[in-house]
Design a protein around this motif. Structure first.
Motif, short mmCIF file in Angstrom:
data_model
loop_
_atom_site.label_atom_id
_atom_site.label_comp_id
_atom_site.label_asym_id
_atom_site.label_seq_id
_atom_site.Cartn_x
_atom_site.Cartn_y
_atom_site.Cartn_z
N ASP A 20 0.83 -1.21 0.00
CA ASP A 20 0.00 0.00 0.00
C ASP A 20 0.86 1.26 0.00
O ASP A 20 2.07 1.21 0.19
N THR A 21 0.19 2.38 -0.21
CA THR A 21 0.91 3.64 -0.35
C THR A 21 1.61 4.06 0.94
O THR A 21 2.61 4.77 0.89
N ASP A 22 1.13 3.63 2.10
CA ASP A 22 1.80 3.95 3.35
C ASP A 22 3.08 3.13 3.50
O ASP A 22 4.03 3.57 4.16
N GLN A 23 3.13 1.94 2.90
CA GLN A 23 4.37 1.17 2.90
C GLN A 23 5.35 1.75 1.89
O GLN A 23 6.56 1.72 2.11
N ILE A 24 4.83 2.29 0.80
CA ILE A 24 5.70 2.91 -0.20
C ILE A 24 6.32 4.19 0.37
O ILE A 24 7.53 4.38 0.27
N PHE A 77 -0.63 -3.74 -6.37
CA PHE A 77 0.44 -2.81 -5.99
C PHE A 77 -0.13 -1.40 -5.92
O PHE A 77 -0.86 -0.96 -6.79
N GLY A 78 0.22 -0.68 -4.86
CA GLY A 78 -0.20 0.71 -4.71
C GLY A 78 -1.59 0.89 -4.13
O GLY A 78 -2.20 1.94 -4.30
N CYS A 79 -2.08 -0.12 -3.43
CA CYS A 79 -3.42 0.00 -2.83
C CYS A 79 -3.35 0.97 -1.65
O CYS A 79 -2.30 1.49 -1.31
N GLY A 80 -4.48 1.23 -1.04
CA GLY A 80 -4.51 2.13 0.12
C GLY A 80 -4.97 3.51 -0.27
O GLY A 80 -5.81 3.67 -1.15
N SER A 81 -4.39 4.51 0.34
CA SER A 81 -4.84 5.88 0.11
C SER A 81 -4.39 6.38 -1.26
O SER A 81 -3.57 5.77 -1.93
#
Length: 193
Positions: A20-24, A77-81
């Motif tokens: 997710d975007t917070d992990q990125i 890939f890139g899930c979340g906010s």
């Protein structure tokens, strides 16, 4: 933004689903509104220990992946906010192309709007690429015009991309660039009012 037509680069395998975007890019680093300087925080909680030292167990810290410009990741890939900082951090770190079986829609659109080529390949193709990138210094050649991905050993796959996004990426346009391409027509319209 510079355009992407053909691109060749070293591959970094991130064999994780639902990144997710917070992990990125963790939320505590979202204090700037310009696009520069976010690469140092990419995958921060995976790349660094609590004391700030590099986490030797996270593969992006491995010397063989230094200079990687293509990321191959897992499904969703890139899930979340919807934070646009996620593609900014990937691009600032050096990634130009991201390959995964699927992407969160907003993340996918944010990638294209910021000059990153997101490529959807089937799960089997992604597993092949992850395996090759894990075994050795592995490079891929991406041809956006032909919509293909290939390596030096004969692997080749094709991908789909919306023609509008393809033109934007090939020409290095963002939505402001497209609007400005109609500047003469806009001026003519304004004169008529």
């Amino acid at each position: 933004m510079s355009g992407i037509r053909q691109f060749q680069g070293k591959v970094f395998p991130l064999n994780r689903e639902n990144v997710d975007t917070d992990q990125i890019i963790p939320k505590q680093f979202l204090k700037k509104i310009d696009r520069q300087g976010f690469g140092q925080y990419l995958f921060y909680h995976w790349r660094f220990n609590d004391d700030g030292s590099p986490n030797k167990d996270f593969s992006l810290n491995n010397e063989k992946y230094q200079g990687a410009t293509i990321l191959v990741g897992g499904d969703n890939f890139g899930c979340g906010s919807s934070r646009e900082h996620a593609p900014w951090s990937l691009l600032d770190y050096g990634f130009q192309v991201i390959i995964a079986p699927s992407f969160a829609d907003i993340f996918y659109n944010n990638c294209v709007k910021n000059g990153i080529l997101p490529i959807r390949l089937g799960q089997k193709d992604v597993e092949v690429l992850l395996g090759k990138a894990t075994q050795s210094n592995f490079e891929l050649a991406v041809d956006l015009e032909e919509q293909t991905v290939k390596d030096q050993d004969g692997y080749k796959s094709s991908f789909e991309i919306d023609p509008y996004w393809k033109q934007m990426l090939m020409n290095g346009w963002d939505e402001i660039s497209i609007t400005l391409s109609y500047e003469d027509q806009i001026k003519q319209f304004e004169l008529l009012r």
